[in-house]
Motif scaffolding. Structure first.
Motif, PDB file in Angstrom:
ATOM      1  N   ALA A  81      43.497   0.186   6.978  1.00  0.00           N
ATOM      2  CA  ALA A  81      43.537  -1.273   7.026  1.00  0.00           C
ATOM      3  C   ALA A  81      44.908  -1.806   6.639  1.00  0.00           C
ATOM      4  CB  ALA A  81      42.458  -1.853   6.113  1.00  0.00           C
ATOM      5  N   ALA A  82      45.508  -1.229   5.600  1.00  0.00           N
ATOM      6  CA  ALA A  82      46.830  -1.682   5.162  1.00  0.00           C
ATOM      7  C   ALA A  82      47.886  -1.423   6.230  1.00  0.00           C
ATOM      8  CB  ALA A  82      47.207  -0.975   3.857  1.00  0.00           C
ATOM      9  N   ALA A  83      47.814  -0.267   6.885  1.00  0.00           N
ATOM     10  CA  ALA A  83      48.775   0.044   7.947  1.00  0.00           C
ATOM     11  C   ALA A  83      48.587  -0.889   9.135  1.00  0.00           C
ATOM     12  CB  ALA A  83      48.609   1.496   8.382  1.00  0.00           C
ATOM     13  N   ALA A  84      47.346  -1.181   9.482  1.00  0.00           N
ATOM     14  CA  ALA A  84      47.088  -2.078  10.612  1.00  0.00           C
ATOM     15  C   ALA A  84      47.551  -3.496  10.312  1.00  0.00           C
ATOM     16  CB  ALA A  84      45.599  -2.065  10.947  1.00  0.00           C
ATOM     17  N   ALA A  85      47.422  -3.926   9.055  1.00  0.00           N
ATOM     18  CA  ALA A  85      47.830  -5.278   8.686  1.00  0.00           C
ATOM     19  C   ALA A  85      49.315  -5.505   8.922  1.00  0.00           C
ATOM     20  CB  ALA A  85      47.479  -5.539   7.223  1.00  0.00           C
ATOM     21  N   THR A 202      45.444  -4.076  22.050  1.00  0.00           N
ATOM     22  CA  THR A 202      44.230  -3.606  21.375  1.00  0.00           C
ATOM     23  C   THR A 202      44.613  -2.565  20.340  1.00  0.00           C
ATOM     24  OG1 THR A 202      42.836  -3.994  23.320  1.00  0.00           O
ATOM     25  CG2 THR A 202      42.014  -2.427  21.671  1.00  0.00           C
ATOM     26  N   VAL A 203      44.180  -2.788  19.098  1.00  0.00           N
ATOM     27  CA  VAL A 203      44.433  -1.853  18.005  1.00  0.00           C
ATOM     28  C   VAL A 203      43.085  -1.343  17.506  1.00  0.00           C
ATOM     29  CG1 VAL A 203      45.432  -1.510  15.714  1.00  0.00           C
ATOM     30  CG2 VAL A 203      46.548  -3.060  17.357  1.00  0.00           C
ATOM     31  N   VAL A 204      42.909  -0.031  17.526  1.00  0.00           N
ATOM     32  CA  VAL A 204      41.674   0.594  17.070  1.00  0.00           C
ATOM     33  C   VAL A 204      41.897   1.186  15.682  1.00  0.00           C
ATOM     34  CG1 VAL A 204      39.952   2.387  17.522  1.00  0.00           C
ATOM     35  CG2 VAL A 204      40.941   1.095  19.425  1.00  0.00           C
ATOM     36  N   LEU A 205      40.969   0.929  14.769  1.00  0.00           N
ATOM     37  CA  LEU A 205      41.015   1.474  13.417  1.00  0.00           C
ATOM     38  C   LEU A 205      39.905   2.519  13.301  1.00  0.00           C
ATOM     39  CD1 LEU A 205      42.333  -1.411  13.326  1.00  0.00           C
ATOM     40  CD2 LEU A 205      41.595  -1.537  10.954  1.00  0.00           C
ATOM     41  N   ALA A 206      40.274   3.781  13.115  1.00  0.00           N
ATOM     42  CA  ALA A 206      39.265   4.845  13.085  1.00  0.00           C
ATOM     43  C   ALA A 206      39.745   5.992  12.200  1.00  0.00           C
ATOM     44  CB  ALA A 206      38.986   5.355  14.493  1.00  0.00           C
ATOM     45  N   ASP A 207      38.983   6.318  11.161  1.00  0.00           N
ATOM     46  CA  ASP A 207      39.353   7.447  10.320  1.00  0.00           C
ATOM     47  C   ASP A 207      39.079   8.761  11.038  1.00  0.00           C
ATOM     48  OD1 ASP A 207      36.623   8.638   9.360  1.00  0.00           O
ATOM     49  OD2 ASP A 207      36.411   6.474   9.087  1.00  0.00           O
ATOM     50  N   ALA A 220      35.715   0.817  24.910  1.00  0.00           N
ATOM     51  CA  ALA A 220      36.924   0.966  25.717  1.00  0.00           C
ATOM     52  C   ALA A 220      37.240   2.450  25.851  1.00  0.00           C
ATOM     53  CB  ALA A 220      38.107   0.242  25.060  1.00  0.00           C
ATOM     54  N   PRO A 221      37.906   2.856  26.931  1.00  0.00           N
ATOM     55  CA  PRO A 221      38.367   4.247  27.040  1.00  0.00           C
ATOM     56  C   PRO A 221      39.528   4.484  26.084  1.00  0.00           C
ATOM     57  CG  PRO A 221      39.195   2.945  28.863  1.00  0.00           C
ATOM     58  CD  PRO A 221      38.261   2.048  28.113  1.00  0.00           C
ATOM     59  N   LEU A 222      39.871   5.739  25.854  1.00  0.00           N
ATOM     60  CA  LEU A 222      40.967   6.042  24.938  1.00  0.00           C
ATOM     61  C   LEU A 222      42.263   5.370  25.376  1.00  0.00           C
ATOM     62  CD1 LEU A 222      40.546   9.825  23.988  1.00  0.00           C
ATOM     63  CD2 LEU A 222      39.738   7.790  22.768  1.00  0.00           C
ATOM     64  N   ASP A 223      42.527   5.369  26.686  1.00  0.00           N
ATOM     65  CA  ASP A 223      43.776   4.765  27.138  1.00  0.00           C
ATOM     66  C   ASP A 223      43.734   3.242  27.112  1.00  0.00           C
ATOM     67  OD1 ASP A 223      42.112   4.324  29.308  1.00  0.00           O
ATOM     68  OD2 ASP A 223      43.171   5.694  30.643  1.00  0.00           O
ATOM     69  N   GLY A 224      42.617   2.661  26.659  1.00  0.00           N
ATOM     70  CA  GLY A 224      42.559   1.217  26.475  1.00  0.00           C
ATOM     71  C   GLY A 224      43.150   0.754  25.162  1.00  0.00           C
ATOM     72  N   ALA A 225      43.500   1.688  24.282  1.00  0.00           N
ATOM     73  CA  ALA A 225      44.075   1.351  22.979  1.00  0.00           C
ATOM     74  C   ALA A 225      45.595   1.359  23.054  1.00  0.00           C
ATOM     75  CB  ALA A 225      43.600   2.322  21.910  1.00  0.00           C
ATOM     76  N   ASP A 226      46.202   0.252  22.694  1.00  0.00           N
ATOM     77  CA  ASP A 226      47.659   0.216  22.595  1.00  0.00           C
ATOM     78  C   ASP A 226      48.128   0.922  21.334  1.00  0.00           C
ATOM     79  OD1 ASP A 226      48.534  -1.658  24.892  1.00  0.00           O
ATOM     80  OD2 ASP A 226      46.899  -2.745  23.931  1.00  0.00           O
ATOM     81  N   VAL A 227      47.340   0.806  20.266  1.00  0.00           N
ATOM     82  CA  VAL A 227      47.639   1.493  19.007  1.00  0.00           C
ATOM     83  C   VAL A 227      46.323   2.022  18.446  1.00  0.00           C
ATOM     84  CG1 VAL A 227      48.630   1.315  16.685  1.00  0.00           C
ATOM     85  CG2 VAL A 227      49.542  -0.109  18.538  1.00  0.00           C
ATOM     86  N   LEU A 228      46.331   3.259  17.959  1.00  0.00           N
ATOM     87  CA  LEU A 228      45.220   3.809  17.199  1.00  0.00           C
ATOM     88  C   LEU A 228      45.729   4.112  15.800  1.00  0.00           C
ATOM     89  CD1 LEU A 228      42.402   5.042  16.761  1.00  0.00           C
ATOM     90  CD2 LEU A 228      43.311   7.191  17.652  1.00  0.00           C
ATOM     91  N   VAL A 229      45.107   3.501  14.805  1.00  0.00           N
ATOM     92  CA  VAL A 229      45.486   3.731  13.415  1.00  0.00           C
ATOM     93  C   VAL A 229      44.439   4.641  12.793  1.00  0.00           C
ATOM     94  CG1 VAL A 229      46.179   2.682  11.237  1.00  0.00           C
ATOM     95  CG2 VAL A 229      46.406   1.384  13.373  1.00  0.00           C
TER      96      VAL A 229
END
Length: 255
Positions: A81-85, A202-207, A220-229
């Motif tokens: 969350a902190a990195a995405a912020a 689109t930013v996805v937050l996923a541990d 969304a498909p994987l390539d639908g994420a501009d950033v994955l954190v």
């Protein structure tokens, strides 16, 4: 998901939070209450958790079962969350979908001036209402409330379709190469997809524990994420796949 994987995630959550209800575990894992109960009973039978009415509690002290490499789930979510912020700029219009990690993100953004926040999560809206700065605008999508507190349905989808957002942040139940980013709730998936379509990024937050988990509905498909954190517990093979599919893989540092 195999039983061993489910039980590892259940044990990690119980040890992290101190306890959990069967119904909540079933929803988070995308399985029936009967399956979640059997998993809890299996852990209790091995002496790893204490079975209580309606759920289970952590043992103090008690044995630990590693759910995989890397940090604990809550610490990972906080770092993600902190990195995405840090991707948010003052004055932007952002979407925040319902979820535990996205709620932590919302709390990180309370001091960012001039934000317009669109959300389908009641707890996210409350966080900004009680702790946000003057000048921030919060738009709560209408719709039908799900068990997780998210607003979904045709009203939410139509509202989202008329918006133009700079970025949308979403948490997911699972992510995998073929099934993409998924959730067990079909209505939440449709609302999430509508907000994704309304945003430039689109930013996805996923541990790391979400990798390899597949649920019923794709947001969304994987390539639908501009950033994955994500966090450092993500395996090297998973990182290799994701670096080829997502726009940017951002690995958060967990203290």
């Amino acid at each position: 998901m195999y039983a061993e994987q489910r039980q590892a995630r259940i044990l990690a959550e119980i040890n992290e939070t101190g306890g959990a209800r069967i119904t909540d575990l079933g929803h988070r894992l995308g399985v029936s209450g009967v399956t979640a109960r059997r998993d809890v009973e299996a852990l209790a039978g091995r002496g790893l958790v204490a079975r209580v009415r309606g759920g289970a509690m952590a043992l103090t002290p008690g044995p630990a079962l590693a759910a995989g490499p890397g940090p604990g789930p809550h610490r990972a979510r906080v770092a993600i969350a902190a990195a995405a912020a840090r991707l948010v700029r003052p004055g932007e219009a952002i979407g925040i979908l319902a979820g535990r990690t996205t709620l932590l993100l919302a709390r990180e953004l309370l001091d960012v001036p001039g934000l317009t926040v669109v959300t389908n999560a009641l707890d996210v809206a409350d966080a900004f209402h009680h702790g946000g700065r003057p000048g921030q605008t919060v738009v709560l999508l209408g719709g039908i409330r799900t068990r997780s507190g998210a607003l979904t349905g045709p009203v939410a989808e139509r509202t989202a379709a008329g918006l133009n957002l700079d970025v949308v942040f979403l948490g997911v139940h699972g992510m995998a190469a073929r099934s993409g980013f998924t959730t067990p709730d079909l209505a939440e998936a449709r609302t999430g997809a509508a907000l994704v379509a309304a945003a430039r990024r689109t930013v996805v937050l996923a541990d790391h524990g979400k990798w390899g988990v597949r649920s019923a509905a794709m947001i969304a498909p994987l390539d639908g994420a501009d950033v994955l954190v994500t966090d450092a517990g993500l395996s090297r093979p998973a990182r290799s796949v994701l670096r080829q599919r997502v726009g940017r893989l951002l690995v958060a540092d967990v203290p």
